[in-house]
Design a protein around this motif. Structure first.
Motif, PDB file in Angstrom:
ATOM      1  N   PHE A  38      -2.457   3.245  -1.807  1.00 18.32           N
ATOM      2  CA  PHE A  38      -2.761   3.682  -3.182  1.00 18.32           C
ATOM      3  C   PHE A  38      -1.482   3.963  -3.964  1.00 18.32           C
ATOM      4  CE2 PHE A  38      -7.094   4.245  -1.539  1.00 18.32           C
ATOM      5  CZ  PHE A  38      -7.788   3.633  -2.580  1.00 18.32           C
ATOM      6  N   TYR A  55     -20.103  -3.772  -8.373  1.00 15.45           N
ATOM      7  CA  TYR A  55     -20.185  -2.473  -9.067  1.00 15.45           C
ATOM      8  C   TYR A  55     -21.391  -2.468 -10.004  1.00 15.45           C
ATOM      9  CZ  TYR A  55     -15.454  -1.377  -7.420  1.00 15.45           C
ATOM     10  OH  TYR A  55     -14.354  -1.111  -6.641  1.00 15.45           O
ATOM     11  N   GLY A  75     -15.866   7.805  -0.377  1.00 17.64           N
ATOM     12  CA  GLY A  75     -14.767   6.827  -0.342  1.00 17.64           C
ATOM     13  C   GLY A  75     -14.533   6.238  -1.721  1.00 17.64           C
ATOM     14  N   GLY A  77     -12.115   6.097  -3.779  1.00 18.69           N
ATOM     15  CA  GLY A  77     -10.841   5.514  -4.193  1.00 18.69           C
ATOM     16  C   GLY A  77     -10.365   6.112  -5.509  1.00 18.69           C
ATOM     17  N   ASP A  99     -12.457  10.988  -1.402  1.00 17.46           N
ATOM     18  CA  ASP A  99     -11.755   9.920  -0.687  1.00 17.46           C
ATOM     19  C   ASP A  99     -10.778  10.542   0.294  1.00 17.46           C
ATOM     20  OD1 ASP A  99     -11.374   6.713  -1.289  1.00 17.46           O
ATOM     21  OD2 ASP A  99      -9.595   7.608  -0.360  1.00 17.46           O
ATOM     22  N   ILE A 100     -10.492   9.801   1.352  1.00 21.11           N
ATOM     23  CA  ILE A 100      -9.521  10.269   2.352  1.00 21.11           C
ATOM     24  C   ILE A 100      -8.112  10.375   1.726  1.00 21.11           C
ATOM     25  CG2 ILE A 100      -8.932   7.962   3.217  1.00 21.11           C
ATOM     26  CD1 ILE A 100      -8.946   9.116   6.051  1.00 21.11           C
ATOM     27  N   ASP A 121     -12.265  13.544   4.276  1.00 24.17           N
ATOM     28  CA  ASP A 121     -12.446  12.449   5.238  1.00 24.17           C
ATOM     29  C   ASP A 121     -13.878  12.535   5.767  1.00 24.17           C
ATOM     30  OD1 ASP A 121     -12.563  10.929   7.566  1.00 24.17           O
ATOM     31  OD2 ASP A 121     -10.558  11.489   8.241  1.00 24.17           O
ATOM     32  N   PHE A 122     -14.681  11.493   5.558  1.00 23.86           N
ATOM     33  CA  PHE A 122     -16.082  11.604   5.992  1.00 23.86           C
ATOM     34  C   PHE A 122     -16.250  11.586   7.512  1.00 23.86           C
ATOM     35  CE2 PHE A 122     -16.233   7.111   4.040  1.00 23.86           C
ATOM     36  CZ  PHE A 122     -16.022   6.429   5.229  1.00 23.86           C
ATOM     37  N   ASN A 137     -19.616   2.526  -1.263  1.00 27.33           N
ATOM     38  CA  ASN A 137     -19.230   1.208  -1.768  1.00 27.33           C
ATOM     39  C   ASN A 137     -18.014   0.714  -0.983  1.00 27.33           C
ATOM     40  OD1 ASN A 137     -18.931  -1.094  -3.389  1.00 27.33           O
ATOM     41  ND2 ASN A 137     -17.533  -0.016  -4.762  1.00 27.33           N
TER      42      ASN A 137
HETATM   43  C1  SAM Z   1     -12.256  -0.899  -0.201  1.00 25.98           C
HETATM   44  S1  SAM Z   1     -11.842   0.696  -0.781  1.00 25.98           S
HETATM   45  C2  SAM Z   1     -13.234   0.994  -1.866  1.00 25.98           C
HETATM   46  C3  SAM Z   1     -12.921   2.074  -2.868  1.00 25.98           C
HETATM   47  C4  SAM Z   1     -14.051   2.564  -3.751  1.00 25.98           C
HETATM   48  N1  SAM Z   1     -15.311   2.746  -3.054  1.00 25.98           N
HETATM   49  C5  SAM Z   1     -14.215   1.724  -4.973  1.00 25.98           C
HETATM   50  O1  SAM Z   1     -15.290   1.234  -5.188  1.00 25.98           O
HETATM   51  O2  SAM Z   1     -13.275   1.549  -5.751  1.00 25.98           O
HETATM   52  C6  SAM Z   1     -12.235   1.719   0.642  1.00 25.98           C
HETATM   53  C7  SAM Z   1     -12.047   3.206   0.347  1.00 25.98           C
HETATM   54  O3  SAM Z   1     -12.521   3.983   1.441  1.00 25.98           O
HETATM   55  C8  SAM Z   1     -11.665   5.100   1.577  1.00 25.98           C
HETATM   56  N2  SAM Z   1     -11.817   5.641   2.940  1.00 25.98           N
HETATM   57  C9  SAM Z   1     -11.515   5.021   4.102  1.00 25.98           C
HETATM   58  N3  SAM Z   1     -11.803   5.820   5.141  1.00 25.98           N
HETATM   59  C10 SAM Z   1     -12.307   6.974   4.625  1.00 25.98           C
HETATM   60  C11 SAM Z   1     -12.776   8.193   5.208  1.00 25.98           C
HETATM   61  N4  SAM Z   1     -12.777   8.359   6.529  1.00 25.98           N
HETATM   62  N5  SAM Z   1     -13.217   9.166   4.387  1.00 25.98           N
HETATM   63  C12 SAM Z   1     -13.195   9.001   3.026  1.00 25.98           C
HETATM   64  N6  SAM Z   1     -12.756   7.865   2.419  1.00 25.98           N
HETATM   65  C13 SAM Z   1     -12.329   6.856   3.205  1.00 25.98           C
HETATM   66  C14 SAM Z   1     -10.279   4.510   1.312  1.00 25.98           C
HETATM   67  O4  SAM Z   1      -9.291   5.454   1.015  1.00 25.98           O
HETATM   68  C15 SAM Z   1     -10.592   3.593   0.134  1.00 25.98           C
HETATM   69  O5  SAM Z   1     -10.477   4.254  -1.085  1.00 25.98           O
END
Ligand code: SAM
Length: 208
Positions: A38, A55, A75, A77, A99-100, A121-122, A137
């Motif tokens: 990021f 989306y 998540g 982002g 988001d993480i 972090d989920f 998503n």
């Molecule tokens: C492909 S991106 C999609 C981003 C967002 N959903 C969007 O539509 O713009 C995957 C996202 O999942 C987040 N992510 C990955 N592992 C995660 C976790 N364990 N907990 C929370 N977020 C997580 C990443 O940081 C990233 O932002």
């Protein structure tokens, strides 16, 4: 440190693509990798027109089935999904994105004040409130165990009668995960969208 982490996740991802997904195992990636991506703008392209179809599909299902209810954007982002949802969610109480990556949510907070974006972090934590709609998503496969954990996660985050929306980019290994979800949940609706580059996503909505 981050280079060693990258190599580790590269090897893990190869193993995931080859075998691990067959056993319902997810492909979590460590926070350091996300923070760096990021920071370097690696995910800025998600705002591009060629990414917009999935989306828009999520927003369509939210409007059709979600009755304007509160949304948990897991998540999230940099908040790209919120960019598409913001016409339909006016009250900041009705949305939480997490988001993480702190870099990602800091950017989202800056772009969409006064809406709520938190670092979480989920695989480790759940928000302390429940929502009418929970959306994953392009991230549900980052659970360590995407089928078992999703179900436990929804017990803690989804209001009774609420809906779940999942969207995944098309990879062969995601087909296994889709099958497991389809066996477990009755989809209210689903669709596939394909952009001008032939990239494909599947999106579904269900009540657990
Ligand atoms: C492909 S991106 C999609 C981003 C967002 N959903 C969007 O539509 O713009 C995957 C996202 O999942 C987040 N992510 C990955 N592992 C995660 C976790 N364990 N907990 C929370 N977020 C997580 C990443 O940081 C990233 O932002």
């Amino acid at each position: 440190m981050v280079t060693a982490e990258k190599v580790f996740y590269y090897i893990k991802q190869r193993l995931f693509r080859k075998f691990l997904y067959r056993f319902g195992i997810g492909s979590p990636v460590g926070r350091g990798v996300w923070e760096e991506q990021f920071k370097n703008g690696a995910w800025d392209y998600l705002y591009s027109e060629s990414e917009s179809l999935h989306y828009k599909s999520i927003v369509k299902f939210y409007k059709q089935y979600g009755n304007g209810g509160s949304v948990l954007d897991a998540g999230c982002g940099q908040g790209v999904l919120f960019h598409y949802l913001k016409e339909d969610i006016k009250d900041p109480k009705n949305y939480l994105g997490f988001d993480i990556s702190e870099n990602a949510v800091a950017e989202a907070r800056k772009t969409f004040p006064p809406f709520r974006f938190e670092q979480m972090d989920f695989n480790l934590n759940t928000p302390s409130e429940k929502f009418d709609v929970v959306i994953f998503n392009e991230c549900v496969y980052y659970f360590k165990k995407p089928v078992e954990q999703l179900s436990a996660y929804l017990d803690q985050t989804l209001k009774p009668g609420g809906q779940v929306i999942i969207s995944m980019f098309y990879f062969e290994e995601h087909a296994q995960l889709w099958k497991r979800y389809a066996d477990k949940y009755n989809f209210l609706d689903w669709e596939e969208v394909t952009n001008e580059n032939g990239q494909k996503w599947r999106i579904c909505i269900f009540k657990p």
